[in-house]
Structure formats: structure tokens, C-alpha cells
Motif scaffolding. Structure first.
Motif: not given
Length: 208
Positions: A79-99
């Protein structure tokens, strides 16, 4: 001091994104700087393909509801204000919720010409993966509010209090919010990766 000229908004390419995604390049450093910053806007249901970054990536959720997952992990609803870190080389995806629409600021670095790729892109996220169960940062922050104990903590909080002003060691965790605000009733800031005592209470935060 220099005012940088901003390039026009660009649509995310179809081999890297699914759905309507637009981004603005906020900063693209030139040597010796290798910093990168993009503001990315996702329509509901839009998301990246699976990918990784050579030196990791930090996302700051600006508005809307984000869904983020690392390979083999649970989907995080941020949610707004959250900070997410993904480390080097880690496969991931990100996007918007369906609604919900979603906007995030993406921060990463270019490793340099002789240190591997800046990013590696893989297959698109299947609908079954995207629609999997999610865990919200809002539930985490309220569950571990002041005066509550972690379900994984066996001993009472009072037996492990720290003096007021003591600073516990930082915990580094991938794919977790760095900060979250919870409805504690007295305006306390919930620091998700650390804990501290306040008056005769104790704040215990552990990985759910």
C-alpha cells in the motif's frame, strides 16, 4: 545545480509488461553515477513479467494497491508508503491489483559494463500466478501493534525489555516492507523490521 530535461512518458514494452503500463524516467545517471529511477503507472491487472536486477531493486508505493511476488514466495499486497526491496538476482514481478490502479517509484543501479546485466527478463506471469492468495502489509502492521505479542514468541515480552532509548539491531529482509503504520491507538510508528519498548509496553515484530 541543473534542471534535468524529462523525456516523454513511454508505454511499457509488451515483452516486459502485460496490460497498460506507462513509465517516466526520473533519473538515469551517467558515469560515475549508475543510479536509475522510474515512476511507473499500472492499470488494474497490469504487471511486469518475471525479472531480476543485477544489484537489486527498491520500490516505493506511491498510490493504489500493488501486488509483488518473488519466485517461490507468497504474493505481497503493498500500500502507499510501503517500501519493498528485492535483492540482487532474485526473480520477481510486480503490478497493480485487479481492481485498483497503482503507481510506484522504482530505484535500482546499473552494475557497470563489466559487472553483468542491469536486469534479466523472463516469462510473463500466468493468470494463475497473478490471482494467487495475497498477504497485505496492512494486516501485518495491525497484527503486530504495540502491546501485542508475536505468535512465534514463547516468552513474555516483559522478560526481554530493553531500556528506553536502546536501539535494537536492524534486520535485513527481502520482499518485506521497510516501514508500516498500524492502528495502535496512540500514534506510534510501527517499524516492521525492528522492535522497541515504549513505557511499560513492548513492541515485538517478527516475520509472520
Amino acid at each position: 545545480m541543473e534542471i534535468l530535461e524529462q523525456s516523454p512518458s513511454a508505454k511499457g514494452p509488451a515483452d516486459m509488461f502485460a496490460g497498460d503500463v506507462w513509465f517516466d524516467v526520473i533519473y538515469r545517471g551517467e558515469e560515475p553515477s549508475r543510479a536509475r529511477a522510474n515512476m511507473v503507472r499500472f492499470a488494474p491487472g497490469a504487471r511486469t513479467a518475471w525479472h531480476s536486477h543485477g544489484l537489486g531493486q527498491t520500490l516505493y508505493i506511491v498510490e493504489g494497491i500493488a501486488v509483488i511476488q518473488s519466485r517461490g514466495g507468497q504474493i505481497l499486497e503493498a500500500h502507499p508508503g510501503d517500501v519493498i526491496y528485492t535483492p540482487p538476482g532474485e526473480a520477481h514481478w510486480h503490478g497493480a491489483a485487479p481492481d485498483h490502479f497503482m503507481t510506484h517509484l522504482a530505484l535500482w543501479e546499473n552494475p557497470g559494463p563489466d559487472a553483468g546485466p542491469e536486469g534479466t527478463w523472463f516469462e510473463h506471469v500466468a493468470d494463475g500466478e497473478y490471482n494467487g492468495p495475497r498477504r497485505s502489509t496492512r494486516r501485518w502492521s495491525s497484527r503486530y501493534a504495540v502491546g501485542r505479542r508475536s505468535p512465534r514468541t514463547a516468552s513474555p515480552c516483559r522478560n526481554r525489555r530493553q531500556p528506553l532509548g536502546a536501539r535494537p539491531p536492524q534486520r535485513h529482509m527481502a520482499m518485506r516492507p521497510a516501514l508500516a503504520f498500524g492502528p495502535t491507538g496512540d500514534g506510534d510508528l510501527i517499524t516492521f523490521l525492528t522492535g522497541r519498548r515504549r513505557a511499560d509496553r513492548c513492541l515485538e515484530l517478527r516475520t509472520p
